[in-house]
Design an enzyme around this catalytic site. Structure first.
Site, PDB file in Angstrom:
ATOM      1  N   LYS A  16       0.269  16.907  -4.247  1.00 23.27           N
ATOM      2  CA  LYS A  16       0.172  16.965  -2.788  1.00 23.27           C
ATOM      3  C   LYS A  16      -1.301  16.990  -2.390  1.00 23.27           C
ATOM      4  O   LYS A  16      -2.082  17.770  -2.918  1.00 23.27           O
ATOM      5  CB  LYS A  16       0.852  18.232  -2.281  1.00 23.27           C
ATOM      6  CG  LYS A  16       0.752  18.451  -0.781  1.00 23.27           C
ATOM      7  CD  LYS A  16       1.463  19.742  -0.412  1.00 23.27           C
ATOM      8  CE  LYS A  16       1.433  20.009   1.066  1.00 23.27           C
ATOM      9  NZ  LYS A  16       2.117  21.258   1.410  1.00 23.27           N
ATOM     10  N   SER A  38       0.182  -0.476   1.054  1.00 20.04           N
ATOM     11  CA  SER A  38      -0.325   0.621   0.243  1.00 20.04           C
ATOM     12  C   SER A  38      -1.119   1.637   1.058  1.00 20.04           C
ATOM     13  O   SER A  38      -1.294   1.499   2.260  1.00 20.04           O
ATOM     14  CB  SER A  38      -1.199   0.135  -0.911  1.00 20.04           C
ATOM     15  OG  SER A  38      -2.423  -0.392  -0.417  1.00 20.04           O
ATOM     16  N   TYR A  56       2.586   2.831  -2.101  1.00 18.59           N
ATOM     17  CA  TYR A  56       1.976   3.086  -3.403  1.00 18.59           C
ATOM     18  C   TYR A  56       0.484   3.302  -3.218  1.00 18.59           C
ATOM     19  O   TYR A  56      -0.123   2.838  -2.262  1.00 18.59           O
ATOM     20  CB  TYR A  56       2.244   1.935  -4.376  1.00 18.59           C
ATOM     21  CG  TYR A  56       1.720   0.600  -3.913  1.00 18.59           C
ATOM     22  CD1 TYR A  56       0.447   0.160  -4.282  1.00 18.59           C
ATOM     23  CD2 TYR A  56       2.486  -0.224  -3.102  1.00 18.59           C
ATOM     24  CE1 TYR A  56      -0.050  -1.060  -3.841  1.00 18.59           C
ATOM     25  CE2 TYR A  56       2.003  -1.442  -2.660  1.00 18.59           C
ATOM     26  CZ  TYR A  56       0.744  -1.856  -3.039  1.00 18.59           C
ATOM     27  OH  TYR A  56       0.262  -3.066  -2.601  1.00 18.59           O
ATOM     28  N   ALA A  75       2.154  -2.868   6.843  1.00 20.01           N
ATOM     29  CA  ALA A  75       3.105  -2.503   7.901  1.00 20.01           C
ATOM     30  C   ALA A  75       3.030  -1.026   8.277  1.00 20.01           C
ATOM     31  O   ALA A  75       3.190  -0.663   9.440  1.00 20.01           O
ATOM     32  CB  ALA A  75       4.525  -2.858   7.463  1.00 20.01           C
TER      33      ALA A  75
END
Length: 136
Positions: free
Chosen positions: A8, A24, A57, A73
Site C-alpha cells: 500500500k 497504467s 498495472y 482511460a
C-alpha cells in the site's frame, strides 16, 4: 487460499494525468521498491477526492521524482493533485494469511517517503484484544 493486502502506498498525490498514453499508473521507482510493487504488477487505485476505484498495472517512473501518473482511460477518473491510495494483493494459503504483514508506505505532499506505517499482524491484534478483556 485468501487474497490479502500485499502493498500500500498511502495518500500519494497525482502529479500527472495523460489520457493519450496506453494505460497504467507511473509510480516513482523508490516508492515501488519500498512498497514491494513490481513492474507490470496489477494494482488498485482508490481516489480519495472523488471515490473512484480502478485497476491497472504499475510502470516505473524516475526514482525519487515523486511521480504518480495516471495514464490512459483511467485518467478520466482523476485530476492532477488528487490524493490516491495504491494497493496490491497476493494469494496466500489460509495458515499464512493470519500472520501476513503488508508493506505500507506513507508519503508527504511531494510523494516522498515519510516512514513505513507500522502494521501489526491480524493475529497479534486479536491476541492483544482478547488479553485486554481478560479472556486469555
Amino acid at each position: 487460499m485468501r487474497t490479502m493486502l500485499k502493498s500500500k502506498i498511502h495518500r500519494a498525490r497525482v502529479t500527472q494525468v495523460d489520457l493519450d498514453y496506453e494505460g497504467s499508473i507511473t509510480i516513482d521507482r523508490s516508492l515501488m521498491e519500498a512498497s514491494d510493487i513490481l513492474l507490470f504488477e496489477r494494482v488498485e487505485v482508490l481516489n480519495v477526492n472523488n471515490g473512484a476505484r480502478f485497476s491497472t498495472y504499475a510502470i516505473e517512473g524516475e526514482a525519487n521524482s515523486g511521480i504518480i501518473g495516471i495514464n490512459g482511460a483511467a485518467a478520466r477518473l482523476v485530476a492532477k493533485g488528487d490524493i490516491v491510495i495504491i494497493l496490491s494483493y497476493c494469494q496466500v494459503p489460509d495458515d499464512e494469511a493470519i500472520s501476513m504483514t503488508p508493506s505500507i508506505v506513507r508519503v508527504d505532499r511531494q510523494n516522498r517517503i515519510v516512514e513505513p506505517l507500522p502494521v501489526v499482524p491480524q493475529w497479534e491484534r486479536i491476541q492483544k484484544s482478547v488479553a485486554s478483556r481478560g479472556d486469555l
